[in-house]
Structure formats: structure tokens, C-alpha cells
Write an enzyme that holds these catalytic residues in place. Sequence first.
Site, PDB file in Angstrom:
ATOM      1  N   ASP A  60       0.800  -1.230   0.000  1.00  0.00           N
ATOM      2  CA  ASP A  60       0.000   0.000   0.000  1.00  0.00           C
ATOM      3  C   ASP A  60       0.834   1.282   0.000  1.00  0.00           C
ATOM      4  OD1 ASP A  60      -2.586  -1.061  -0.150  1.00  0.00           O
ATOM      5  OD2 ASP A  60      -2.564  -1.552   1.978  1.00  0.00           O
ATOM      6  N   ASP A 120      -6.177  -4.889  -6.140  1.00  0.00           N
ATOM      7  CA  ASP A 120      -5.902  -3.505  -5.733  1.00  0.00           C
ATOM      8  C   ASP A 120      -4.446  -3.112  -6.005  1.00  0.00           C
ATOM      9  OD1 ASP A 120      -7.635  -5.154  -4.208  1.00  0.00           O
ATOM     10  OD2 ASP A 120      -7.848  -3.683  -2.629  1.00  0.00           O
TER      11      ASP A 120
HETATM   12  N1  GLY Z   1      -7.214  -1.649  -0.945  1.00  0.00           N
HETATM   13  C1  GLY Z   1      -8.184  -1.940   0.010  1.00  0.00           C
HETATM   14  C2  GLY Z   1      -9.578  -1.640  -0.369  1.00  0.00           C
HETATM   15  O1  GLY Z   1      -9.902  -1.343  -1.481  1.00  0.00           O
HETATM   16  O2  GLY Z   1     -10.414  -1.718   0.495  1.00  0.00           O
END
Ligand code: GLY
Length: 404
Positions: A122, A182
Amino acid sequence: MIKHSKLTKNLAVVLLLALTVNSCKKQVSDQFDIDAVISKTELQLEHACKVVETNTKGKKILPRSIDGDRVIMVSSSDWTSGFFPGELWMMYDLTGHEKWKNKAIQYTELLEKEQYNTGTHDVGFMMYCSYGHGYRTTGNPEYKKILIQTAKSLASRYNDTIKCTRSWDHNPKLYTYPVIIDNMMNMELLLWASKETGDNTFKDIALNHANTTIKNHFRKDNSSYHVVDYSPETGEVIKKVTNQGFADESIWARGQAWGLYGYTVMYRETHDPKYLDQANKIAQVVLSYDKMPEDNIPYWDMHAPNIPNEPRDASAAAITASALYELSTHSKTNKKTYKEAADKIIETLSTKNYLVKVGEKQGFLLDHSTGNWPRNSELDVPIVYADYYFLEALKRKKELEGIK
Ligand code: GLY
């Protein structure tokens, strides 16, 4: 007689002109007033800044969402930490008001230590939405150094047998080497770092990651799994499951939006047609959901069991709109379709059903996002990333339409 017919003719012309002017006026007044929406978001973001100042406590320094009436504040290591500074940069772009730049710098710099964070994928979200935007705006060489260090931290999570960067380290009992859709959002930082440093390692990692994801994350109908878990020794897929969706085979709305956005960026940065093709395929999925509600804001999962009585996910809609605006600039055949679809979403998000009234809901811009339904967390509430992509979509819409 001649005079009379001339008079009639002149009258008819005047009447026609009046009708035309009137109908133009009507068209204009029926049109979406983007400046009015931006003004509202600016006032609401001012409110958000006050909320953040009064709720900052210890390491909890950035707003994420709300729980009841309470704002949920998080530390710089939370995956959402870059979105609030990113919103401030976006507001500076949208208004040109210097105060937003100063605030953006203030909040961006709270994330500085995350450049060394090697514990999550992230960091791409966190640092590129904050420092990345800051660097593009200011050219501050310190920001560039921080971003390159962040790219190194992210690249340290790459496994060349799997040919992907690892998403999470948590839940080792559940996952061996999880890669989530993601994660496509973090490739932009690596591609940027390659351009800035001339070091192709970052780019190679991004291309490999994107190619492996095309191979393993997508179903025959081009919808995507949330999590693909790999064996680091052999590179083989262990399982394809969900973490935040309703079921392993269901269509988690935000996941589709991340994929759409991610492959649009991949095409922008590489001009490789296979990424455009992938983005187009995802767009077809997203634009033809069976059970899409009339207002174009998806349910949190398009296979959720109690549709139509399921929460929506405004964040998925905002990410999708922003991605579609960009994709419309790359697509030759679907330009108009993508732009119109994005416009529809943005116009809906700007209505009172979604756009929070100035002064309410702790300063968040959009209501009705769903964070993590299976964990019963952040259901049908404002969430910071919905606001970030909403502002980005407004900015892209303005740019596309040449509105100053
Ligand atoms: N990347 C985490 C979400 O979309 O909740």
C-alpha cells in the site's frame, strides 16, 4: 402588401431567435454545474480540516471514515493515509487557492517515514497520492528522493519466481503470498521511479506484475478475483479467493474499479496495446453489470445476496469515473461511451443522495461507501478514498471539457 409580408418574416425571425436563445438557456440551466459542485467540496474540505485538527491525537493524524458520529482517525502507516493529503493537492489544482497548497504540504509531510515501510504494497497508494502529487506540483527535490526510496521499499516485495509484488504480510495462516487486484494501483509509482532514475528494474517489476495479474486474476468473463495466493517457491497459484467481497467467485465492485484504473495507467505509461485491451475488457464488465441500480452507483458486491437491499459503494463509482475519464482519452472506439458513463456517475455522486451537506458528516465529501462488508467494517459510510477519486474525477472532467 410587400411591407406586411416583410414584417411577418422579420417577426418570424425574431421569434425563432427568441426560441433558440430560450432553448439554449434551458440547455445551459439543465447542464451539470461543475463549478457549483467544486465550491461545495471546497467548503466541506475546509470543514474537514477543522475536524482533523480537533481530532488529531498522538499518532492518529489523518481522517479515514466515520463510525456513527465519530471521525475515525488513522496513523501514517494506515493504507488510506495518502488520500487526505492527496485531496488537499487536488483542491489546490481545482481552485488555485494557495492555502490548499500550504495545507497539502503540511499533511503530506506527515507521511515521510513511510518511505521506509517495506511491510505492505500500500505504500504506492500512500505515497504516490500524497508526495507524488506534491512532486508534480512543486518539483521539490526532497519529495523526489522520498518517492524513489518508497519505490525501493515497494520493489523489495517483488518475487521473480511469481513475477509479482506481494500485497499483504498479515494472515500468514490464510495466505502464503497474497496478491490482490488492488495492487495494480501501486504500479504507477514503480513506472514513475523508472522514468526518474533510468533504472529499468522498477519498470520490469511493474510490467511483470501487470502481466502475471492478467494471466491469473481474471475470469473468462473478464471480471476479477480479489486475492490470488501464490507459492513463492514454484510460482504456482495456490488459490483464488476473496477477502472483501461476498464470495470467492463474486464480483466485488471496488476490485473491478481498481483493475480498470490500474490497467488504464499501465497503458498510459507504456502504450502497450495489451493493457488498453485489458482496460477495455474491464470497462465492459463494469458498464454492463446485470443488477446495476438505475443511478449507476454499484452495490458493494454485484453478487451480494440481498440486492436491491444491499449497501452501495460510492468509492467504487468514483474510482470508476476517474478511470473512465482517462480511458476515454486513450480509446479510439469508446471515447464517447466512457466519457458519458463517467459523467453519469459524477452527476449522480453530486446529488444530495451522495454529496454530503456542507458542515455534516465530519467533513467527508461523499456518503454511501462500503469498506469491508465481511468484517462488518465501514458499511454505507463516507470513506476518504471515495472523496479522493471523486475530486480527481472532477478535475479530469474539467480538463477534458476545457473548463478553466
Ligand atoms: N485496498 C483496500 C480496499 O480497497 O479496500
